[in-house]
Design a protein around this motif. Structure first.
Motif, PDB file in Angstrom:
ATOM      1  N   ALA A 134      10.371  -2.780   5.921  1.00 38.70           N
ATOM      2  CA  ALA A 134       8.618  -1.773   6.093  1.00 38.70           C
ATOM      3  C   ALA A 134       9.588  -0.692   6.967  1.00 38.70           C
ATOM      4  O   ALA A 134      10.592  -0.834   7.779  1.00 38.70           O
ATOM      5  N   PRO A 135       9.609   0.768   6.913  1.00 35.28           N
ATOM      6  CA  PRO A 135      11.247   1.386   7.891  1.00 35.28           C
ATOM      7  C   PRO A 135      10.594   1.108   8.893  1.00 35.28           C
ATOM      8  O   PRO A 135      10.329   2.440   9.091  1.00 35.28           O
ATOM      9  N   PHE A 136      10.778   0.514   9.615  1.00 39.00           N
ATOM     10  CA  PHE A 136      11.219   0.133  11.288  1.00 39.00           C
ATOM     11  C   PHE A 136      11.893   1.427  11.773  1.00 39.00           C
ATOM     12  O   PHE A 136      11.644   1.727  12.490  1.00 39.00           O
ATOM     13  N   ASN A 137      13.052   1.200  11.304  1.00 43.88           N
ATOM     14  CA  ASN A 137      13.787   2.402  11.759  1.00 43.88           C
ATOM     15  C   ASN A 137      13.486   4.331  11.821  1.00 43.88           C
ATOM     16  O   ASN A 137      13.581   4.416  12.444  1.00 43.88           O
ATOM     17  N   GLU A 138      12.800   3.800  10.101  1.00 40.30           N
ATOM     18  CA  GLU A 138      12.783   5.619  10.235  1.00 40.30           C
ATOM     19  C   GLU A 138      11.302   5.996  11.536  1.00 40.30           C
ATOM     20  O   GLU A 138      10.921   7.652  12.244  1.00 40.30           O
ATOM     21  N   MET A 139      10.474   5.412  11.525  1.00 39.54           N
ATOM     22  CA  MET A 139       9.463   4.985  12.308  1.00 39.54           C
ATOM     23  C   MET A 139      10.096   5.575  13.927  1.00 39.54           C
ATOM     24  O   MET A 139       9.574   6.311  13.818  1.00 39.54           O
ATOM     25  N   ILE A 140      10.604   4.763  14.027  1.00 42.01           N
ATOM     26  CA  ILE A 140      11.484   4.391  15.985  1.00 42.01           C
ATOM     27  C   ILE A 140      11.606   6.281  15.850  1.00 42.01           C
ATOM     28  O   ILE A 140      11.453   6.719  17.131  1.00 42.01           O
TER      29      ILE A 140
ATOM     30  N   PHE B 217       2.142  -0.645  13.563  1.00 40.79           N
ATOM     31  CA  PHE B 217       1.945   0.598  12.899  1.00 40.79           C
ATOM     32  C   PHE B 217       1.015   1.728  13.254  1.00 40.79           C
ATOM     33  O   PHE B 217       0.483   2.545  12.530  1.00 40.79           O
ATOM     34  N   GLU B 218       0.214   0.371  14.051  1.00 41.50           N
ATOM     35  CA  GLU B 218      -1.214   0.991  14.312  1.00 41.50           C
ATOM     36  C   GLU B 218      -1.432   1.670  16.399  1.00 41.50           C
ATOM     37  O   GLU B 218      -1.328   0.679  16.732  1.00 41.50           O
ATOM     38  N   MET B 219      -1.437   3.266  15.668  1.00 41.12           N
ATOM     39  CA  MET B 219      -0.931   3.578  17.460  1.00 41.12           C
ATOM     40  C   MET B 219      -2.083   3.062  18.402  1.00 41.12           C
ATOM     41  O   MET B 219      -1.714   3.142  19.492  1.00 41.12           O
TER      42      MET B 219
ATOM     43  N   GLN C 220       6.502  -1.718  -0.699  1.00 38.11           N
ATOM     44  CA  GLN C 220       5.935  -2.252  -0.971  1.00 38.11           C
ATOM     45  C   GLN C 220       4.980  -0.997  -0.868  1.00 38.11           C
ATOM     46  O   GLN C 220       3.982  -0.415  -1.903  1.00 38.11           O
ATOM     47  N   CYS C 221       4.519  -0.457   0.121  1.00 38.54           N
ATOM     48  CA  CYS C 221       4.015   0.411   0.861  1.00 38.54           C
ATOM     49  C   CYS C 221       4.348   1.856   0.216  1.00 38.54           C
ATOM     50  O   CYS C 221       5.170   2.068   0.561  1.00 38.54           O
ATOM     51  N   ARG C 222       3.483   3.050  -0.284  1.00 39.55           N
ATOM     52  CA  ARG C 222       4.217   4.196  -0.590  1.00 39.55           C
ATOM     53  C   ARG C 222       3.900   5.515   0.907  1.00 39.55           C
ATOM     54  O   ARG C 222       3.921   6.268   0.782  1.00 39.55           O
ATOM     55  N   ASN C 223       2.724   4.788   2.290  1.00 32.71           N
ATOM     56  CA  ASN C 223       3.257   5.772   3.440  1.00 32.71           C
ATOM     57  C   ASN C 223       2.584   4.937   4.547  1.00 32.71           C
ATOM     58  O   ASN C 223       2.229   3.781   4.433  1.00 32.71           O
ATOM     59  N   PHE C 224       2.506   4.909   5.607  1.00 32.51           N
ATOM     60  CA  PHE C 224       2.403   4.466   7.009  1.00 32.51           C
ATOM     61  C   PHE C 224       1.055   4.361   6.870  1.00 32.51           C
ATOM     62  O   PHE C 224       0.997   3.293   7.622  1.00 32.51           O
TER      63      PHE C 224
END
Ligand code: NAG
Ligand code: NAG
Ligand code: NAG
Ligand code: NAG
Ligand code: NAG
Ligand code: NAG
Length: 467
Positions: free
Chosen positions: A351-357, A286-288, A263-267
């Motif tokens: 949400a892109p959890f794999n990519e984020m990690i 996703f909030e560092m 649904q989102c297009r950016n972090f």
């Protein structure tokens, strides 16, 4: 009217075509009728009863998948039946229009044969060829009469994938086995349509952008999923990742993720305060700036243990571990700062959890709950789990998972259950599950989550197994 008055006019060159066509049609129809009779007499195992008439004993078809085989045969029979019906109705139509029938040209005749007769016949022929008949003597030295699931799937690429591969030299391979079995999850048979869609591609070309179909199949038990021989798509503007001294606590570059299935297009859009973020597990992950506070600052809840407290229990002993949960890898990032390598399980649940990690410079392990963990016995120093296992989980499933964790933890390894939550009345059941392994209790805390729900955290140590 002219045509009616001169019936002889039809007996030209072209009428030969008609005659041939009719005769040809009749030949085909008779042969199909024969086949259909053969089938309805039960020669192709129609169902168990008919099958028993022919074989006498049930044992005769143990070791092969009679249902899949009869499904495949049924498909061929259906194809032939519909071809027969089509030809019959064409012939009837001709009878009806005998007088008014327009002349059929050779070209039309050829086209008709090609499209309406040869093509369906060919399809039926291919389907027949695809059926692997069971081997009465069994496959190799086993009692199985056919390769598992082979007749369940029609798509050639799946069949190629699951057909075991012998070593080219004819000798035992490097593993000391005769064949390599590419495996798929048995529940793949329930998602035949989706799996066939997944496995329909041109070898060597680009795959569809269908990681979400793959994940759906995995989550539904088609796990392991077959490998594919197509090229995975990547972001068109992929940037090199940040260096590790920067990447651990920084949102990655938006351009390194393919966003089309989210649904989102950016972090930035994935922030927890955005109601249109599209995901609902691990909100705020996703909030560092929030993530940086976890496990290092005193919290108001007694169930939040500090990493420093945990590590002082076994100073210098913790080196490798597994974080089983849903998240963006912050636990692994913190542990990395302590020179501990932690692998984080991750599923891309909206949400892109794999990519984020991975972009943070940590290791995402794309596994579901379905499978035995891909680690050997007694190897991990630590297992941390949070945010995933909670009150929804079936007790027997949890039991299998806990014993699998026990298997991979080394003696003296730590199991850190972090903020497990459930309704208060179920707490005793879950306590029993966690305590049954008779681990040493280092820490243990329960805090209320809401009116009827409680959080529960524990730090447990696997005892030596000197047996
Ligand atoms: C059929 O063919 C005959 C000659 O072969 C011709 O005279 C007649 O007009 C044709 N009829 C039609 C409907 O094309
Ligand atoms: C079957 O087993 C026998 C001994 O148990 C062995 O000699 C033979 O090679 C095996 N055959 C196959 C096809 O595996
Ligand atoms: C990260 O390390 C590189 C060299 O390895 C250095 O140039 C850079 O300044 C460092 N970044 C930070 C934020 O420390
Ligand atoms: C969400 O919070 C961040 C700060 O954490 C803020 O910059 C942003 O504007 C907020 N977004 C919304 C939609 O409120
Ligand atoms: C947490 O609180 C304890 C005492 O309750 C204190 O000793 C410790 O320094 C605090 N740690 C942090 C990181 O604030
Ligand atoms: C991690 O390893 C590096 C290099 O070996 C060392 O400088 C650092 O002090 C270690 N950090 C911790 C927390 O042990």
């Amino acid at each position: 009217m002219a045509r009616l008055c001169h019936p002889k006019c039809r007996l030209g060159n072209k009428s030969m075509g008609w005659l041939q066509f009719l005769l040809g049609g009749l030949v085909i129809i008779f042969s199909i009728c024969g086949l259909v009779k053969f089938y309805s007499a039960g020669f192709f195992f129609h169902n168990e009863d008919i099958c028993r008439q022919f074989t006498g004993v049930k044992d005769a078809y143990e070791g092969f998948d009679i249902k899949a085989l009869s499904d495949r045969v049924g498909e061929v029979v259906n194809k032939l039946e519909s071809l027969q019906e089509k030809l019959e109705s064409a012939v009837q139509q001709m009878e009806k229009d005998k007088e008014t029938l327009p002349n059929i040209t050779k070209f039309e005749y050829k086209k008709y044969l090609e499209e309406e007769v040869i093509r369906p016949l060919y399809a039926a022929h291919i389907s027949l060829r695809l059926i692997r008949l069971p081997k009465a003597e069994g496959i190799h030295n086993s009692t199985m009469k056919e390769e598992p699931l082979i007749n369940t799937f029609v798509i050639e690429e799946i069949r190629k994938y699951i057909t075991p591969k012998e070593s080219r030299t004819g000798k035992l391979n490097i593993y000391g086995t005769e064949r390599i079995y590419n495996t798929i999850g048995h529940a793949c048979v329930l998602y035949k349509k989706e799996l066939e869609e997944y496995m329909s591609y041109d070898i060597g070309s680009y795959c569809n952008d269908d990681w979400n179909l793959a994940q759906k199949l995995m989550l539904n038990g088609c796990d392991p999923l077959p490998r594919r021989r197509c090229l995975t798509r990547a972001s068109m503007v992929y940037q090199k990742p940040y260096p590790i001294n920067e990447s651990l606590w920084k949102l990655p570059d938006d351009r390194n993720v393919r966003w089309s299935n989210y649904q989102c297009r950016n972090f930035k859009c994935l922030m927890g305060n955005n109601t249109k973020r599209g995901y609902f597990k691990c909100v705020g992950c996703f909030e560092m700036e929030k993530e940086e506070l976890k496990w290092v600052t005193n919290s108001s809840l007694s169930v939040d243990f500090l990493i420093s407290d945990v590590l002082t229990i076994k100073p210098g002993e913790m080196r490798i571990g597994l974080d089983f949960g849903i998240g963006t890898g912050s636990f692994a990032a913190r542990m990395r700062e302590h020179n501990i390598t932690v692998v984080s399980t991750a599923l891309n649940l909206k949400a892109p959890f794999n990519e984020m990690i991975a972009l943070r410079g940590l290791i995402p392990l794309f596994v579901t709950l379905n499978q035995r963990l891909p680690f050997f016995d007694n190897t991990m120093d630590m297992i941390h789990t949070s945010g995933f296992l909670d009150g929804w989980i079936d007790l027997q499933l949890l039991d299998f998972i806990l014993f699998d964790w026990d298997r991979i933890l080394r003696p003296g390894g730590l199991l850190w259950i972090d903020r497990f939550f459930c309704v208060r009345k179920d707490l005793d059941d879950f306590m029993y599950m966690f305590l049954q392994l008779r681990y040493k209790k280092h820490k243990w805390a329960i805090s209320p989550k809401s009116k009827d729900e409680v959080y529960f955290s524990a730090l447990l140590e696997k005892p030596p197994r000197a047996i």
